[in-house]
Enzyme design. Structure first.
Site, PDB file in Angstrom:
ATOM      1  N   ARG A  70       0.834  -1.205   0.000  1.00 15.57           N
ATOM      2  CA  ARG A  70       0.000   0.000   0.000  1.00 15.57           C
ATOM      3  C   ARG A  70       0.869   1.255   0.000  1.00 15.57           C
ATOM      4  O   ARG A  70       0.551   2.256  -0.657  1.00 15.57           O
ATOM      5  CB  ARG A  70      -0.921  -0.018   1.220  1.00 15.57           C
ATOM      6  CG  ARG A  70      -1.941   1.106   1.237  1.00 15.57           C
ATOM      7  CD  ARG A  70      -2.961   0.907   2.337  1.00 15.57           C
ATOM      8  NE  ARG A  70      -3.982   1.947   2.304  1.00 15.57           N
ATOM      9  CZ  ARG A  70      -4.285   2.711   3.347  1.00 15.57           C
ATOM     10  NH1 ARG A  70      -3.669   2.548   4.512  1.00 15.57           N
ATOM     11  NH2 ARG A  70      -5.216   3.646   3.254  1.00 15.57           N
ATOM     12  N   HIS A 205      -5.542  -6.769  -2.499  1.00 19.82           N
ATOM     13  CA  HIS A 205      -6.498  -6.760  -1.388  1.00 19.82           C
ATOM     14  C   HIS A 205      -6.812  -8.164  -0.892  1.00 19.82           C
ATOM     15  O   HIS A 205      -7.745  -8.356  -0.115  1.00 19.82           O
ATOM     16  CB  HIS A 205      -7.790  -6.042  -1.799  1.00 19.82           C
ATOM     17  CG  HIS A 205      -7.635  -4.563  -1.874  1.00 19.82           C
ATOM     18  ND1 HIS A 205      -8.607  -3.731  -2.407  1.00 19.82           N
ATOM     19  CD2 HIS A 205      -6.617  -3.745  -1.496  1.00 19.82           C
ATOM     20  CE1 HIS A 205      -8.189  -2.475  -2.341  1.00 19.82           C
ATOM     21  NE2 HIS A 205      -6.985  -2.457  -1.791  1.00 19.82           N
TER      22      HIS A 205
END
Length: 339
Positions: A70, A205
Site C-alpha cells: 500500500r 487486497h
C-alpha cells in the site's frame, strides 16, 4: 545533492524492467535508466539489506507485506515513485502527502527508516528511499507467498527521491474505496497502467486489513436498499461484518481482514471472494459487476499462477510511474526530509 551512483545516465534512455514471470522481460521507455542490478557494484548488499529488514518486521507483524504494498501504491500515484510520501512536514511545507485523508492510515514508514539507516551505514549516499520503498514492497509480496514457481521476483532500481510533497495532490490523485470501474480505469490510465493491470493490482487486497469506516455505508446506509445493506454483499458475510463493525462504534481504529480465509497469504482468493460478494470495498465489488472487468476478474479466479505472474509484471510497471531524473531528484540521506 545525492552521491554519485554507478550506472546513472544523464540522458534519456530505454528503461529495462526485468520481471521474473517465467523470465519475461518488459521494456518501457522512460526519462532515465532503471534496471535490475543497478546497485551491483556501488552497493552489492543493497537488496539483501532491504530484504532482511522486511523479514525482521514481518516476523513481528504479519500485516507488514500489505502495509508495504500500500505504501508503494500511495507513493507512486502522487508525484510518481519518488518516496514523496515519506517526507515529514516542515514549517515551509506543513501540508504534506501524509496528511491527505487516504494516507492517514498508511503504515510501514519504520521499515523504510530502518532499511535506510542500515544502507547509509553500508553504502553512504547511494541507495535512494524510492528504491527502498519499491524493493520493500517486492519483498513483502514474496514473503506473503507471491509464487513464481521458484523464480525470483526482480525489481528494477535506480530511482531518484523527489523534493515535493503535497496533501492536495494526494487527495486528488488517489482512488477512493467507493470508485466505480470507469473512475478506476481512468485514474490508473492516467498513470500509464492498463485496465487489466488495474484489475490485477487490485488483487493485493487479498492481504491486509481495512478500517470499518471505509465500508460502513455498505452495511447500514446503502442507497435504495430496504435494510440498508448493499445487495451485492453476501447476506451471511454482511451479518458477520455488522457484528465486527456495529453501527455507532466509537472506536475508529476497528479493522477487519480483507480476506477472511487467508488474510496473510498472497493468493487469488480476492477474485473468488468478489464473485461471492465477499469483498469489503465498493470499488472492489465494482470489478465483479461491471461488464468491462468481469472477464479479466474471472480469468484470475480460474488460474492463480497466471495472476501471480501478472501481478509481478503489474507491480514492476507501477513502480516505474513518473520517475524523477537527476535534475528534479536526489538521494536523500534521511527519507523523512530533503537534503
Amino acid at each position: 545533492m545525492g552521491g554519485l551512483r554507478y550506472g546513472r545516465s544523464t540522458t534519456a534512455a530505454v528503461v529495462h524492467i526485468v520481471v521474473a514471470t517465467l523470465v519475461l522481460q518488459a521494456q518501457v521507455l522512460l526519462g532515465q535508466d532503471i534496471f535490475v542490478g543497478f546497485y551491483d557494484q556501488s552497493c552489492p548488499q543493497a537488496e539483501s539489506i532491504v530484504t532482511q529488514t522486511v523479514k525482521e518486521f514481518n516476523s513481528q507483524d504479519p500485516t507488514t507485506p500489505a502495509a508495504l504494498l500500500r505504501l508503494l501504491f500511495h507513493d507512486c500515484f502522487v508525484e510518481g515513485c519518488d518516496a514523496s510520501i515519506l517526507l515529514d512536514s516542515t514549517p515551509a511545507n506543513p501540508n504534506i502527502e501524509k496528511m491527505a485523508s487516504p494516507n492517514l492510515t498508511v503504515r510501514g514508514y519504520e521499515v523504510i527508516d530502518k532499511a535506510k539507516e542500515r544502507l547509509e551505514a553500508a553504502c553512504p549516499q547511494t541507495v535512494s528511499c524510492a528504491d527502498i520503498v519499491a524493493l520493500a514492497a517486492r519483498d513483502g509480496a514474496v514473503l506473503a507467498g507471491l509464487n513464481f514457481q521458484g523464480l525470483p521476483l526482480t525489481m528494477a532500481t535506480g530511482r531518484w527521491d523527489g523534493r515535493v510533497s503535497s496533501m492536495d495532490a494526494a487527495n486528488s490523485a488517489l482512488p477512493s474505496s467507493k470508485s466505480n470501474v470507469q473512475q478506476l480505469t481512468s485514474q490508473f490510465g492516467n498513470k500509464g497502467l492498463s485496465q487489466d493491470e488495474m484489475v490485477t493490482l487490485s488483487g493485493a487486497h487479498t492481504i491486509g486489513k481495512a478500517h470499518c469506516v471505509n465500508f460502513m455505508d455498505r452495511l447500514y446506509d446503502f442507497p435504495g436498499s430496504p435494510n440498508g445493506v448493499d445487495p451485492t454483499l453476501d447476506p451471511a458475510y454482511a451479518a458477520q461484518l455488522q457484528a465486527q463493525c456495529p453501527r455507532g462504534n466509537p472506536n475508529q481504529n476497528t479493522v477487519v481482514d480483507l480476506d477472511q480465509s487467508t488474510p496473510f497469504v498472497m493468493d487469488n482468493n480476492y477474485y473468488s471472494n468478489g464473485f461471492a460478494g465477499k469483498v469489503l470495498f465498493g470499488s472492489d465489488m465494482a470489478l465483479f459487476h461491471d461488464f468491462e472487468t468481469q472477464f479479466t476478474s474471472n480469468l484470475n479466479v480460474v488460474n492463480g499462477m497466471t495472476w501471480n505472474q501478472k501481478f509481478g509484471n503489474a507491480l514492476a510497471q507501477m513502480a516505474a510511474i513518473e520517475l524523477k531524473d537527476e535534475f528534479d531528484g536526489e538521494v536523500r540521506l534521511n527519507c523523512r526530509r530533503i537534503n
